[in-house]
Design a protein around this motif. Structure first.
Motif, PDB file in Angstrom:
ATOM      1  N   ASP A 151     -47.078  11.939  -5.388  1.00 34.33           N
ATOM      2  CA  ASP A 151     -46.764  13.086  -6.249  1.00 34.33           C
ATOM      3  C   ASP A 151     -46.286  12.663  -7.640  1.00 34.33           C
ATOM      4  OD1 ASP A 151     -47.365  14.957  -4.264  1.00 34.33           O
ATOM      5  OD2 ASP A 151     -45.355  14.810  -3.412  1.00 34.33           O
ATOM      6  N   LEU A 152     -46.050  11.364  -7.846  1.00 35.34           N
ATOM      7  CA  LEU A 152     -45.509  10.887  -9.111  1.00 35.34           C
ATOM      8  C   LEU A 152     -46.605  10.793 -10.174  1.00 35.34           C
ATOM      9  CD1 LEU A 152     -43.211   8.034  -7.716  1.00 35.34           C
ATOM     10  CD2 LEU A 152     -42.556  10.373  -8.326  1.00 35.34           C
ATOM     11  N   PRO A 153     -46.220  10.945 -11.471  1.00 40.41           N
ATOM     12  CA  PRO A 153     -44.883  11.289 -11.961  1.00 40.41           C
ATOM     13  C   PRO A 153     -44.568  12.766 -11.763  1.00 40.41           C
ATOM     14  CG  PRO A 153     -46.399  11.142 -13.804  1.00 40.41           C
ATOM     15  CD  PRO A 153     -47.179  10.725 -12.582  1.00 40.41           C
ATOM     16  N   VAL A 154     -43.275  13.073 -11.738  1.00 38.01           N
ATOM     17  CA  VAL A 154     -42.800  14.441 -11.563  1.00 38.01           C
ATOM     18  C   VAL A 154     -42.043  14.868 -12.813  1.00 38.01           C
ATOM     19  CG1 VAL A 154     -41.320  15.964 -10.208  1.00 38.01           C
ATOM     20  CG2 VAL A 154     -42.629  14.163  -9.076  1.00 38.01           C
ATOM     21  N   ALA A 155     -42.281  16.092 -13.246  1.00 40.93           N
ATOM     22  CA  ALA A 155     -41.501  16.685 -14.331  1.00 40.93           C
ATOM     23  C   ALA A 155     -40.700  17.846 -13.751  1.00 40.93           C
ATOM     24  CB  ALA A 155     -42.415  17.176 -15.453  1.00 40.93           C
TER      25      ALA A 155
ATOM     26  N   MET B 204     -42.628  19.742 -11.039  1.00 46.79           N
ATOM     27  CA  MET B 204     -44.050  19.843 -11.327  1.00 46.79           C
ATOM     28  C   MET B 204     -44.665  18.505 -10.899  1.00 46.79           C
ATOM     29  SD  MET B 204     -45.931  20.433 -15.007  1.00 46.79           S
ATOM     30  CE  MET B 204     -45.190  22.054 -15.201  1.00 46.79           C
ATOM     31  N   LEU B 205     -45.437  18.515  -9.818  1.00 44.34           N
ATOM     32  CA  LEU B 205     -45.954  17.287  -9.230  1.00 44.34           C
ATOM     33  C   LEU B 205     -47.163  16.775 -10.000  1.00 44.34           C
ATOM     34  CD1 LEU B 205     -45.736  18.240  -5.432  1.00 44.34           C
ATOM     35  CD2 LEU B 205     -43.956  17.345  -6.946  1.00 44.34           C
ATOM     36  N   ARG B 206     -47.302  15.439 -10.035  1.00 45.49           N
ATOM     37  CA  ARG B 206     -48.402  14.782 -10.746  1.00 45.49           C
ATOM     38  C   ARG B 206     -48.532  15.359 -12.143  1.00 45.49           C
ATOM     39  NH1 ARG B 206     -49.511  15.594  -5.615  1.00 45.49           N
ATOM     40  NH2 ARG B 206     -50.495  17.606  -5.994  1.00 45.49           N
ATOM     41  N   ALA B 207     -47.412  15.388 -12.824  1.00 49.95           N
ATOM     42  CA  ALA B 207     -47.315  16.059 -14.115  1.00 49.95           C
ATOM     43  C   ALA B 207     -48.119  15.326 -15.187  1.00 49.95           C
ATOM     44  CB  ALA B 207     -45.849  16.160 -14.543  1.00 49.95           C
TER      45      ALA B 207
END
Length: 543
Positions: free
Chosen positions: A191-195, A202-205
């Motif tokens: 899921d990274l990066p996350v905002a 916000m996953l896979r930002a």
């Protein structure tokens, strides 16, 4: 937490005359305790003038931390932040703490203040900018929290976007394979990066996703036709946008990443007029971006133009998401894309050890570690000196025989005198090695060397592939003015004139900066070209 006390710049003391003039731009409203005057995440908000009573600026609860009062403001003060000028959604809330009377200054009225009252404009701009700076390291920075693996390319892009747009944010680096405290949120490595925006993950930002949520992406305004669209936010584009807006043109500035271009990646510019001690590209671009907001330039990033089509007397600029901006004129300042070395595993290490810029953001990834810089022009020399001065042993790899062939003599002298820089002429990088990030580089003359980073400055290709209808030279650079090929001049008979200076083969489409054939490829020259192109825009519109 104790309230932050605003300094005299953030909370300026206004004279009776100044306050009276400012009140004239606002619509009065009585408020009661607990009333919100704007809330974080609102699509837009107003500058709030406090006539009577008191308001507090609040960072809302984020789920894992409680609400924090940032500041309290009383009579003869105004509430708002720099985002007012560029359409960013508020990331803080403002509410009344006692009965009072306020005045709302909407965006149109705020633009009138900035355009019509120089004294109030300077006071407001200084205050909004100082507040942005003051919020950067306090509790407000948690309203946008970026979390990702150290040396991860997508995380690097996200951080560069936030830093170049001067967003108040916090960045948290994770060791490869680690999740830190993200396990508590049910987030996985994939899921990274996350905002985290206002506490919501916000996953896979990506920069585009964050910009959309913050209100920084382009939103059409009905059937609006703007006077000028500038495509590319480097020095040429910023100069064109600033001059256009300051001279009364409704102006939109687009950039596929964020304002700055290659100049923002330059650690130190020493030959720019007015800066005898040099200036970093980031500082120069930051001040230019603030100036653009002052004059009402609408800046959208990341926002990539993919097509430019004449439609009658106007132009349609199509964006990568399918949205269309209709304009009377356009200036292309899209610059150039960085060249890459043709080496195995280049894609693996791009953003994870391979960089095209040497700024504090990249420096944090290689601090005190050996690095390799590739290139023989000024940008490579400036990067080598910056990295060396910051504690990195540097090998500068130059393909040619003579370092002075393409590099300014003052840089050559300083490089040769620097004990932490080893200059390798007649040399090439021939291999890359490492795990999840770059660890070693092979150089044909010396073999394998340790390198935490490879900084590549071997030139760039003009970003013109999306402009297939415009006349370009064999290398892809746009022809302008008297350089436009004769076979493309037939269409000019319909408009009754020849191409103006900086005008391309399509009427009312201009080009400036690195993308233009014959440009000098220097920051000062790009600024001059961008501003000069606006003079031709006025002539085209007048005709």
């Amino acid at each position: 937490m104790k309230d932050v006390q605003l300094d005299p710049v953030q909370r300026p003391t206004l004279t009776d005359d100044q306050w009276s003039r400012l009140l004239a731009f606002g619509e009065p409203l009585d408020v009661a305790p607990g009333d919100y005057l704007f809330r974080s995440g609102d699509p837009d908000y107003d500058l709030i003038l406090i006539e009577e009573g008191e308001v507090e600026i609040v960072r809302d609860s984020l789920g894992w931390v409680e609400e924090v009062v940032i500041a309290k403001m009383g009579p003869r003060s105004f509430a708002g932040e720099l985002g007012l000028l560029n359409g960013q959604s508020p990331f803080l809330s403002c509410r009344a703490t006692e009965p009072g009377r306020i005045r709302r200054v909407d965006y149109a009225a705020l633009r009138r203040i900035m355009a019509e009252d120089d004294e109030l404009s300077d006071i407001i701009l200084h205050a909004l900018w100082a507040r942005r700076e003051g919020l950067r390291h306090g509790p407000a920075s948690l309203t946008l929290k970026l979390v990702g693996p150290k040396s991860n390319r997508d995380f690097m892009f996200l951080r560069r976007f936030a830093e170049r747009l001067d967003l108040v944010h916090t960045a948290v680096e994770l060791e490869p394979g680690s999740l830190g405290h993200l396990d508590d949120h049910g987030i996985t490595v994939d899921d990274l990066p996350v905002a985290f925006l206002q506490g919501e993950p916000m996953l896979r930002a990506t920069p585009g996703m964050v910009a959309e949520r913050l209100g920084l992406s382009y939103q059409p305004h009905g059937d609006e036709i703007v006077d000028l669209v500038v495509v590319g936010g480097g020095p040429a584009g910023l100069a064109a946008a600033i001059y256009g807006a300051s001279e009364g043109l409704s102006t939109v500035l687009l950039d596929s990443v964020a304002p700055g271009g290659q100049a923002a990646a330059t650690s130190r510019i020493e030959n720019f007029l007015g800066f005898p001690f040099g200036v970093s590209g980031g500082s120069l671009i930051g001040q230019a971006s603030l100036q653009a907001l002052k004059f009402g330039v609408r800046v959208y990033a990341p926002c990539e133009a993919v097509a430019l089509t004449p439609v009658g007397d106007n132009l349609d600029i199509t964006l990568s998401d399918g949205r269309v901006i209709r304009s009377r004129t356009a200036i292309v300042t899209s610059g150039a894309a960085y060249r890459r070395l043709d080496l195995d595993r280049w894609d693996d290490f791009e953003g994870a050890g391979i960089f095209y810029a040497a700024t504090p953001l990249e420096l944090r990834q290689v601090m005190d570690s050996p690095v390799v810089v590739v290139g023989g022009a000024n940008s490579a020399g400036q990067a080598a000196l910056y990295l060396s001065a910051s504690g990195c042993p540097v090998r500068l790899v130059v393909r040619g025989d003579d370092l002075g062939t393409r590099m300014s003599s003052y840089l050559v002298d300083r490089l040769q005198e620097d004990p932490h820089v080893e200059v390798l002429t007649r040399s090439r990088v021939v291999g890359l090695d490492g795990g999840t990030s770059l660890e070693r580089v092979r150089i044909d003359r010396v073999g394998e060397v340790e390198a935490r980073g490879l900084f590549c400055f071997i030139g760039a290709e003009p970003a013109t592939t999306w402009l297939t209808a415009l006349d370009r030279d064999d290398d892809g650079f746009l022809r302008t003015g008297t350089d436009v090929a004769i076979q493309t001049l037939e269409q000019w008979q319909r408009v009754g004139r020849e191409p103006l200076p900086f005008e391309t083969s399509t009427p009312r489409v201009f080009a400036a900066g690195d993308v233009r054939r014959g440009s000098m490829k220097r920051v000062a020259a790009a600024v001059g070209e961008g501003s000069s192109a606006v003079a031709s825009v006025h002539r085209a519109l007048a005709g």
